[in-house]
Design a protein around this motif. Structure first.
Motif, PDB file in Angstrom:
ATOM      1  N   ARG A 125       0.844  -1.196   0.000  1.00 24.93           N
ATOM      2  CA  ARG A 125       0.000   0.000   0.000  1.00 24.93           C
ATOM      3  C   ARG A 125       0.878   1.245   0.000  1.00 24.93           C
ATOM      4  NH1 ARG A 125      -1.850  -3.042   4.235  1.00 24.93           N
ATOM      5  NH2 ARG A 125      -1.058  -1.520   5.726  1.00 24.93           N
ATOM      6  N   ARG A 126       0.392   2.302  -0.635  1.00 25.56           N
ATOM      7  CA  ARG A 126       1.105   3.566  -0.652  1.00 25.56           C
ATOM      8  C   ARG A 126       0.688   4.372   0.584  1.00 25.56           C
ATOM      9  NH1 ARG A 126       3.921   6.436  -4.559  1.00 25.56           N
ATOM     10  NH2 ARG A 126       3.864   8.703  -4.393  1.00 25.56           N
ATOM     11  N   GLU A 127       0.973   3.818   1.748  1.00 24.49           N
ATOM     12  CA  GLU A 127       0.659   4.471   3.007  1.00 24.49           C
ATOM     13  C   GLU A 127       1.910   4.509   3.860  1.00 24.49           C
ATOM     14  OE1 GLU A 127      -2.760   2.942   5.009  1.00 24.49           O
ATOM     15  OE2 GLU A 127      -3.864   2.604   3.152  1.00 24.49           O
ATOM     16  N   PHE A 128       2.020   5.556   4.675  1.00 24.98           N
ATOM     17  CA  PHE A 128       3.231   5.774   5.445  1.00 24.98           C
ATOM     18  C   PHE A 128       2.891   6.036   6.908  1.00 24.98           C
ATOM     19  CE2 PHE A 128       4.019   6.704   1.053  1.00 24.98           C
ATOM     20  CZ  PHE A 128       5.249   6.131   0.812  1.00 24.98           C
ATOM     21  N   ASP A 129       3.829   5.687   7.761  1.00 25.38           N
ATOM     22  CA  ASP A 129       3.605   5.733   9.211  1.00 25.38           C
ATOM     23  C   ASP A 129       3.886   7.141   9.751  1.00 25.38           C
ATOM     24  OD1 ASP A 129       3.101   5.019  11.782  1.00 25.38           O
ATOM     25  OD2 ASP A 129       4.897   3.805  12.054  1.00 25.38           O
ATOM     26  N   TRP A 130       3.024   8.097   9.366  1.00 25.72           N
ATOM     27  CA  TRP A 130       3.224   9.481   9.804  1.00 25.72           C
ATOM     28  C   TRP A 130       3.043   9.630  11.311  1.00 25.72           C
ATOM     29  CZ3 TRP A 130       5.718  12.227   6.487  1.00 25.72           C
ATOM     30  CH2 TRP A 130       5.544  12.018   5.117  1.00 25.72           C
ATOM     31  N   GLN A 131       2.307   8.728  11.926  1.00 27.83           N
ATOM     32  CA  GLN A 131       2.110   8.812  13.368  1.00 27.83           C
ATOM     33  C   GLN A 131       3.434   8.658  14.118  1.00 27.83           C
ATOM     34  OE1 GLN A 131      -0.756   6.029  14.895  1.00 27.83           O
ATOM     35  NE2 GLN A 131      -0.558   6.738  17.002  1.00 27.83           N
ATOM     36  N   ASN A 132       4.364   7.905  13.538  1.00 24.16           N
ATOM     37  CA  ASN A 132       5.664   7.677  14.171  1.00 24.16           C
ATOM     38  C   ASN A 132       6.801   8.313  13.368  1.00 24.16           C
ATOM     39  OD1 ASN A 132       4.773   5.964  16.420  1.00 24.16           O
ATOM     40  ND2 ASN A 132       4.194   4.521  14.812  1.00 24.16           N
ATOM     41  N   LYS A 133       6.511   9.435  12.788  1.00 20.11           N
ATOM     42  CA  LYS A 133       7.503  10.131  11.960  1.00 20.11           C
ATOM     43  C   LYS A 133       8.648  10.675  12.816  1.00 20.11           C
ATOM     44  CE  LYS A 133       4.716  14.306  12.340  1.00 20.11           C
ATOM     45  NZ  LYS A 133       3.759  15.188  11.646  1.00 20.11           N
ATOM     46  N   ILE A 134       9.773  10.931  12.162  1.00 18.61           N
ATOM     47  CA  ILE A 134      10.925  11.577  12.792  1.00 18.61           C
ATOM     48  C   ILE A 134      10.979  13.016  12.277  1.00 18.61           C
ATOM     49  CG2 ILE A 134      13.422  11.516  13.147  1.00 18.61           C
ATOM     50  CD1 ILE A 134      13.342   8.526  12.457  1.00 18.61           C
ATOM     51  N   ILE A 135      11.051  13.968  13.180  1.00 18.52           N
ATOM     52  CA  ILE A 135      10.983  15.381  12.812  1.00 18.52           C
ATOM     53  C   ILE A 135      12.316  16.055  13.100  1.00 18.52           C
ATOM     54  CG2 ILE A 135       9.787  17.564  13.190  1.00 18.52           C
ATOM     55  CD1 ILE A 135       7.427  15.935  14.294  1.00 18.52           C
ATOM     56  N   VAL A 136      12.823  16.786  12.123  1.00 17.41           N
ATOM     57  CA  VAL A 136      14.032  17.591  12.304  1.00 17.41           C
ATOM     58  C   VAL A 136      13.745  18.988  11.768  1.00 17.41           C
ATOM     59  CG1 VAL A 136      16.442  17.944  11.638  1.00 17.41           C
ATOM     60  CG2 VAL A 136      15.613  15.632  12.143  1.00 17.41           C
ATOM     61  N   GLN A 137      13.890  19.986  12.631  1.00 15.83           N
ATOM     62  CA  GLN A 137      13.742  21.381  12.209  1.00 15.83           C
ATOM     63  C   GLN A 137      15.130  21.996  12.084  1.00 15.83           C
ATOM     64  OE1 GLN A 137      12.445  25.213  14.536  1.00 15.83           O
ATOM     65  NE2 GLN A 137      10.578  24.181  13.877  1.00 15.83           N
ATOM     66  N   LEU A 138      15.417  22.585  10.932  1.00 20.99           N
ATOM     67  CA  LEU A 138      16.741  23.142  10.689  1.00 20.99           C
ATOM     68  C   LEU A 138      16.916  24.483  11.381  1.00 20.99           C
ATOM     69  CD1 LEU A 138      17.357  22.464   6.885  1.00 20.99           C
ATOM     70  CD2 LEU A 138      17.623  20.928   8.827  1.00 20.99           C
ATOM     71  N   THR A 139      18.127  24.736  11.866  1.00 20.05           N
ATOM     72  CA  THR A 139      18.470  26.085  12.284  1.00 20.05           C
ATOM     73  C   THR A 139      18.605  26.938  11.028  1.00 20.05           C
ATOM     74  OG1 THR A 139      20.863  25.748  12.179  1.00 20.05           O
ATOM     75  CG2 THR A 139      19.752  25.123  14.241  1.00 20.05           C
ATOM     76  N   VAL A 140      18.667  28.254  11.191  1.00 18.08           N
ATOM     77  CA  VAL A 140      18.821  29.124  10.021  1.00 18.08           C
ATOM     78  C   VAL A 140      20.144  28.837   9.322  1.00 18.08           C
ATOM     79  CG1 VAL A 140      19.040  31.517   9.258  1.00 18.08           C
ATOM     80  CG2 VAL A 140      17.336  30.913  10.977  1.00 18.08           C
ATOM     81  N   GLN A 141      21.203  28.621  10.099  1.00 20.90           N
ATOM     82  CA  GLN A 141      22.513  28.313   9.500  1.00 20.90           C
ATOM     83  C   GLN A 141      22.449  27.012   8.710  1.00 20.90           C
ATOM     84  OE1 GLN A 141      21.991  29.183  12.695  1.00 20.90           O
ATOM     85  NE2 GLN A 141      22.890  31.235  12.680  1.00 20.90           N
TER      86      GLN A 141
END
Length: 292
Positions: free
Chosen positions: A177-193
Motif C-alpha cells: 500500500r502507498r501508506e506511510f507511518d506518519w504517526q511515528n515520523k521523525i521530525i528535524v527542524q533546521l536552524t537558520v545556518q
C-alpha cells in the motif's frame, strides 16, 4: 460487534486499540455505522478501508479532544473524522503538535477553523495566546519513495522565531500500500545556518551536509548527499530505523524554492541573488565546497 473482534481487526491493520468508553462516542451515529462497515470489509480483505479506520481511531484518541478544547473550540467528532478521512493523518498530526510551539499552535487553530469547528464560549485560561503565527495556508509538501516519504514544511525557530524549514520522515507501512507511518515520523527542524547549508547542497555547491544533535535528547540527525542524478536524504533518530530515500532533482526544486522564501523572509531587504551570494560564502567556508 464484540470489542475483542474490533481490537483484533485494528491490530491486524496495525492501528492503535480503542476502549469501550471511546467506542460509546460512536453509538447511534453515522460515523459509528461506517466504522463498523469498514471493520467488516477490512476483515475480509478490503485493505483500502484502513485509511477510514485510521481516521476514526486517531480522532477518538483522548489527546485530540483535549487539545481541540484547549485551543478554544467545541469538539465535533464527526467533523474531525470527516476531515481525517480526506487528508489522512496530516490533520490529526497538526492537532497533536499544537502544544509544541507557537507556530504549531497557530497552524492547528487555522486547521480547526478550516474544518468548520465552532469556537467555544471561552478559551481556557491555560491556553496561551499564539505568538507570531504563520499566516494560513500553512505550506507543506510531500516527497514519496518506495519505502519512505518526506514532508517538508515551513517553520519558525523557537528561540528567535526565525523562518526555516522542517523535514519529517516516515517509513512505508508495507503490504503493497502507498501508506506511510506518519504517526511515528521523525521530525528535524533546521536552524537558520543549517537552512543556508541545505540550500548550498540543493544548489550543488556542497556534495553533502550532515546536521546532528537535534531533538530534546539530541538524538536526531539529518544527512543529505548529492549523487549525480539525484539527492539522497536520511532522517535518523537513535534507536529507530532510519528514514532514507532518494529525492529527484524535480522534487528538490520545491525544497529550493521554500528555502529561498524562508531565508528571504528573515532578511526582506535582500534579493534572491544576495541570498545566493551568502549561500556561496557559507559553502566555501564549510571547507567542503564542490565548486571553487
Amino acid at each position: 460487534m464484540k470489542l475483542s473482534t474490533i481490537l483484533e481487526t485494528l491490530a491486524s491493520a496495525r492501528l492503535p486499540s480503542v476502549t469501550s468508553e471511546q467506542l460509546r462516542q460512536l453509538v447511534g451515529t453515522a460515523e459509528g455505522k461506517a466504522f463498523a462497515d469498514d471493520l467488516r470489509w477490512f476483515a475480509v480483505g478490503e485493505t483500502k478501508r484502513r485509511q477510514q479506520l485510521a481516521a476514526v481511531v486517531h480522532a477518538l484518541a483522548p489527546g485530540v479532544r483535549r487539545t481541540v478544547e484547549q485551543l478554544g473550540f467545541q469538539f465535533d467528532l464527526a467533523a474531525i473524522i470527516a476531515a481525517a478521512k480526506l487528508d489522512g493523518s496530516a490533520g490529526i498530526d497538526t492537532i497533536r503538535a499544537a502544544n509544541a510551539n507557537p507556530g504549531n499552535r497557530a497552524r492547528a487553530v487555522s486547521y480547526l477553523q478550516g474544518v468548520g469547528l465552532q469556537v467555544g464560549s471561552s478559551v481556557p485560561a491555560a491556553a496561551p495566546a499564539p505568538a507570531a503565527p504563520i499566516d494560513p495556508p500553512y505550506y507543506s509538501f510531500k516527497i514519496f519513495g518506495s519505502g519512505a516519504a518526506l514532508c517538508v514544511s515551513e517553520a519558525r525557530t523557537r528561540s528567535s522565531n526565525q523562518h526555516t524549514i522542517q523535514i519529517e520522515g516516515a517509513l512505508a507501512l508495507g503490504g503493497g500500500r502507498r501508506e506511510f507511518d506518519w504517526q511515528n515520523k521523525i521530525i528535524v527542524q533546521l536552524t537558520v545556518q543549517e537552512a543556508y547549508l541545505a540550500l548550498a547542497l540543493f544548489e550543488n555547491m556542497l556534495p553533502s551536509v550532515k546536521f546532528d544533535g537535534h531533538g530534546r535528547s539530541h538524538d536526531k540527525s539529518l544527512h543529505m548527499d548529492f549523487q549525480d542524478s539525484h539527492y539522497f536524504v536520511r532522517v535518523i533518530q537513535r534507536g529507530r530505523a532510519a528514514v532514507a530515500l532518494p529525492v529527484r532533482a524535480v522534487d528538490a526544486i520545491q525544497i529550493v524554492a521554500l528555502l529561498y522564501r524562508q531565508l528571504r523572509a528573515n532578511e526582506p531587504h535582500l534579493q534572491i541573488d544576495d541570498i545566493r551570494t551568502l549561500v556561496k560564502r557559507m559553502a566555501s567556508m564549510s571547507g567542503a565546497s564542490k565548486h571553487e
